[in-house]
Write a protein that holds these residues in place. Structure first.
Motif, short mmCIF file in Angstrom:
data_model
loop_
_atom_site.label_atom_id
_atom_site.label_comp_id
_atom_site.label_asym_id
_atom_site.label_seq_id
_atom_site.Cartn_x
_atom_site.Cartn_y
_atom_site.Cartn_z
N VAL A 450 -1.47 -8.51 -2.10
CA VAL A 450 -2.30 -9.65 -1.71
C VAL A 450 -1.50 -10.47 -0.71
O VAL A 450 -0.35 -10.82 -0.96
N ILE A 690 -9.44 -9.00 -15.83
CA ILE A 690 -8.43 -9.69 -15.03
C ILE A 690 -7.15 -9.91 -15.83
O ILE A 690 -6.05 -9.85 -15.29
N ALA A 698 -5.84 -10.50 -9.69
CA ALA A 698 -6.51 -11.80 -9.56
C ALA A 698 -5.80 -12.89 -10.34
O ALA A 698 -6.09 -14.07 -10.16
N SER A 700 -3.07 -13.87 -9.74
CA SER A 700 -2.31 -14.63 -8.75
C SER A 700 -3.01 -15.92 -8.37
O SER A 700 -2.39 -16.83 -7.78
N LEU A 701 -4.30 -16.06 -8.69
CA LEU A 701 -5.02 -17.30 -8.41
C LEU A 701 -4.62 -18.40 -9.38
O LEU A 701 -4.88 -19.58 -9.13
N TRP A 756 -11.30 -10.41 -2.13
CA TRP A 756 -11.94 -11.36 -3.05
C TRP A 756 -10.97 -12.49 -3.41
O TRP A 756 -11.34 -13.66 -3.41
N ILE A 757 -9.73 -12.13 -3.73
CA ILE A 757 -8.73 -13.13 -4.11
C ILE A 757 -8.48 -14.11 -2.97
O ILE A 757 -8.46 -15.33 -3.17
N HIS A 758 -8.30 -13.58 -1.78
CA HIS A 758 -7.99 -14.44 -0.63
C HIS A 758 -9.14 -15.41 -0.36
O HIS A 758 -8.91 -16.59 -0.07
N ARG A 761 -9.53 -18.09 -3.31
CA ARG A 761 -8.48 -19.12 -3.32
C ARG A 761 -8.95 -20.36 -2.55
O ARG A 761 -8.68 -21.49 -2.94
#
Length: 831
Positions: A450, A690, A698, A700-701, A756-758, A761
């Motif tokens: 990521v 997750i 994910a 990491s969020l 999706w994560i980026h 965020r």
């Protein structure tokens, strides 16, 4: 003295013929004849002139304007940029600037000067005669209005006469102010701007009432030659013209010398202001296409339609970046376990082509516009450690091995160890702002790379236009408002909107819908089943063979190609995305029942294949359909209608009906599509995806209010991640347009999830983690003893596993509510 000579000689001299009278008569006849001829000629021109009274109802052709949810302009689509303002809304000083520059005696009633200036015509004729060409005009403002509305700019005697005659017609039907209003709203002022308001927005990014005196004078100086006197293209000439206009203002007594001096001292800071952000091209393209189909091109692009959308600009920009960088990363091998190669420069320039590129001229080998987040560059020099690159001819940048390290030249070759093994002098290359890639979920099977920004000035990184494509749709889970939509890597390269029109298999992303069908007690009991499942129900994970109606044998397998010796709980099967137990669940509840149930998530029956592989995503669905379906879980069981358009207003301010618009606003649903308890249990299970499953990256969020499911199809043709928070649902798809494989190790967790994560965020920033609403129909602990295991007592209260009765069937065959109106009111209040 005696007289001599004849008597005739001594008499009067004979009379001479009177030729002068005849000459005068002939001249008079010629003049009369010419006058009659000219009168007939002028009369015929007069007869062909249009009526001018229709201008009282004139409204300019205005382009289609599409706005974001915050009122900012997303796109302006149409041949011209126009705004119509009443004369009272145009500053007096701006009016006076145009009058001083173009027609100083405009408000005069002297027939020598209004509506036509005869001294001006004589003066211009003398200048034209001296130069033997039409070099000077003498048109008053009424004449210019006549020309702008009815005539061509071609300089002929016929056109000039028509212009004069129309000026008289205008003066007969309109007041001075009315004529000035028409003029100031119609005059072309360069850069596609018609009228003073359009010019103010184009050159200064302001409305007319915000202009300074110097800016007003600059705009007023444009009519004689908008392209030459343009303050963007020729600031020096524009400054001289401004000084002329200010001098005329002083001479007419409109301003003082001090005011003129102050305005003359203003720097010429004009630049072209793009009114529209153009940040959502796939959205605006869809809207324009739909409007054209409904109302035709002329009404769509010329009637001043204003379309208000649900797009949130910051979310849309984040979505654009997430999709672009994510697809680039895959094509560069930064997010893929399968090796990727650098396909080389766009072209190798030399000679004149190289020199002109270094001065900023766009090379012919490039597309007309930079795609997505990319910029083009030309390598000037390169050695083993660094390369000097001209960034679009604007500045030189240095690139090191860090910036080209990914560029493997062959599949079986090692990563480059020297810059000049990748870059060479004259290479035309694509660059992007450098991004850091780090592994989220490190140490776990489904960890993924990521990326994040490298800082305020990250430098530049070699890249290439990816061949892989992708799409993203993000919507409000409760009301269906689409906050962001991306239909591909770059609209400049491909207008095809994959978010709406690309129907692809969702792989394991379809499992939650079948799992929900297995846990919906009222629906199952109504269908004739005697039991239902809970998250803790154990499902065998052993080889399975199913004989299909055509005699073929279907034998599903897990992604890992391995099986378990012990049954696996339903929640664990979903978290780790086991295939065989999922097929067993489908076969247990029955394919016909499941096919009917998944339609509650908005999937049309014709798209749902009634086969054992249905649970593994055998059907084809668009990213928009998947986002809508997952929003049912996020919203507590409600199926929203996705919409882009909140309102359409025509040029007169009348609202246009959205009745036939497939993505027009519709009120949020009042009845649930599935029981809120089922939606909650599925959400809890997808949170495990997750926490410990295929979506661990994910984490990491840093949030505990997200859930979702990965999806990967056979042969790794498609990669998905569908995920949600209590407020929003976002679906991401990655794949090739021709549906070929992305590589042996491609998966939704590696290709789609980082995008999706980026995006999330940014989209979730500012929203506190509230957790998902838990209906009172769900009893027992959600987590047992702090471990990541859903409690065995998590089930829908009131629906024990017994055979259905007639009353159960009659009350459970609809939308599937579980505890009545009080529960519905509780859920609605949350939104």
């Amino acid at each position: 003295m005696a007289q001599t000579g004849s008597p005739r000689a001594r008499g009067k001299a004979p009379k001479r013929p009177r030729y002068g009278r005849w000459i005068l008569l002939i001249i008079a006849l010629i003049i009369i004849n010419n006058f009659i001829g000219i009168s007939i000629y002028v009369y015929r021109i007069w007869e062909t002139l249009p009526p001018v009274h229709e201008l009282k109802e004139w409204h300019p052709d205005e382009p289609l304007r599409i706005y974001a949810a915050d009122g900012s302009l997303l796109q302006e689509v149409g041949p011209q940029m126009r705004y119509a303002l009443p004369i009272d809304q145009i500053p007096v000083k701006l009016q006076e600037s145009f009058i001083s520059a173009e027609n100083a005696r405009f408000y005069s009633n002297n027939p020598l000067y209004y509506p036509v200036s005869y001294p001006g015509i004589i003066r211009a004729a003398l200048v034209d005669l001296i130069h033997m060409s039409p070099v000077q005009g003498a048109s008053t403002i009424p004449e210019q209005v006549a020309r702008n509305f009815y005539l061509t700019p071609q300089k002929t005697i016929t056109r000039k006469i028509a212009e004069i005659l129309l000026a008289y017609k205008l003066a007969d039907h309109f007041s001075h102010k009315q004529i000035l209003e028409l003029y100031l709203n119609k005059i072309y002022l360069g850069q596609g701007a018609y009228g003073v308001q359009a010019a103010a927005r184009t050159y200064y990014g302001k409305s007319v009432e915000q202009l300074t005196l110097g800016e007003m004078a600059t705009i007023a100086g444009l009519p004689p030659a908008p392209s030459v006197l343009n303050p963007v293209m020729n600031p020096d000439l524009a400054k001289k013209r401004r000084a002329y206009v200010l001098k005329r203002l002083v001479n007419r007594g409109y301003i003082t010398r001090a005011e003129a001096a102050k305005a003359n001292a203003e720097p010429v800071l004009s630049r072209f202001h793009a009114q529209a952000s153009d940040s959502a091209p796939y959205v605006t393209d869809w809207i324009a296409s739909w409007l054209t189909q409904q109302f035709g091109s002329d009404f769509t692009y010329r009637s001043g339609l204003k379309v208000y959308t649900s797009i949130i600009p910051k979310d849309q920009i984040a979505a654009n970046e997430a999709v672009a960088v994510g697809l680039e990363n895959y094509d560069m091998g930064l997010s893929s376990m399968d090796p990727k190669i650098y396909r080389g420069p766009v072209a190798r320039l030399s000679g004149d082509a190289l020199q002109t590129a270094l001065t900023g001229k766009r090379p012919d080998a490039l597309p007309p516009h930079d795609p997505a987040n990319l910029k083009w560059g030309v390598v000037i020099t390169a050695n083993s450690k660094t390369a000097t690159v001209s960034l679009e001819g604007k500045k030189n940048i240095n690139m090191t091995l860090r910036d080209v390290r990914w560029a493997r030249l062959r599949f079986n070759s090692p990563l480059p160890s020297q810059v000049d093994s990748v870059l060479h002098s004259g290479d035309l290359i694509w660059l992007r702002p450098y991004v850091h890639a780090m592994t989220a979920g490190a140490g776990q099977e489904w960890g993924a790379n990521v990326w994040s920004s490298a800082g305020k000035d990250p430098g530049w990184q070699l890249t290439q236009i990816p061949k892989v494509q992708g799409a993203l749709v993000s919507l409000d889970s409760r009301n269906g408002a689409i906050h962001a939509m991306v239909g591909g890597f770059s609209y400049e390269l491909s207008h095809f909107n994959r978010a709406v029109f690309a129907y692809r298999q969702p792989g394991s992303g379809f499992k939650p819908f079948v799992y929900a069908a297995a846990m919906d007690a009222p629906a199952l009991l109504a269908s004739g089943q005697s039991t239902y499942m809970t998250p803790q129900t154990p499902i065998p994970d052993t080889p399975l063979s199913i004989t299909l109606p055509d005699g073929q044998v279907y034998a599903p397998t897990n992604y890992s190609k391995q099986f378990s010796n012990t049954p696996i709980p339903v929640w664990s099967n979903l978290a780790y995305s086991h295939n065989v137990p999922s097929v067993r669940i489908l076969m247990d509840i029955g394919i016909p029942y499941a096919a009917q149930y998944v339609q509650r998530f908005g999937f049309p029956a014709k798209q749902v294949p009634e086969v054992p592989s249905m649970v593994l995503g055998a059907g084809d669905y668009s990213p928009l359909q998947m986002a809508r379906a997952y929003s049912v879980f996020s919203s507590g069981g409600f199926l929203p209608h996705p919409y882009l358009i909140t309102k359409i207003v025509n040029g007169r301010g009348t609202q246009i009906s959205l009745l036939n618009c497939p993505m027009g606003y519709a009120p949020p649903p009042q009845q649930t599509a599935i029981p809120p308890g089922v939606a909650y249990l599925m959400t809890q299970m997808m949170q495990q995806v997750i926490k410990i499953g295929t979506g661990v990256a994910a984490q990491s969020l840093g949030r505990n209010d997200i859930a979702g499911k990965t999806g990967t199809t056979n042969n790794e043709n498609n990669a998905w991640f569908n995920g949600f928070s209590p407020r929003m649902t976002t679906s991401v798809w990655v794949g090739y347009d021709d549906n070929h494989t992305m590589g042996r190790w491609a998966a939704g967790a590696r290709e789609a999830l980082p995008i999706w994560i980026h995006y999330m965020r940014t989209a979730m920033a500012g929203y506190p983690a509230t957790g998902f609403f838990r209906p009172p129909s769900v009893t027992g602990p959600t987590i047992s003893g702090g471990s990541n295991v859903i409690g065995v007592s998590d089930y829908l209260a009131g629906y024990p596993p017994i055979a259905p009765t007639s009353s159960t069937a009659s009350t459970s065959s609809g939308a599937g509510t579980d505890t009545g109106s009080k529960l519905m009111d509780t859920i609605k209040n949350l939104f």
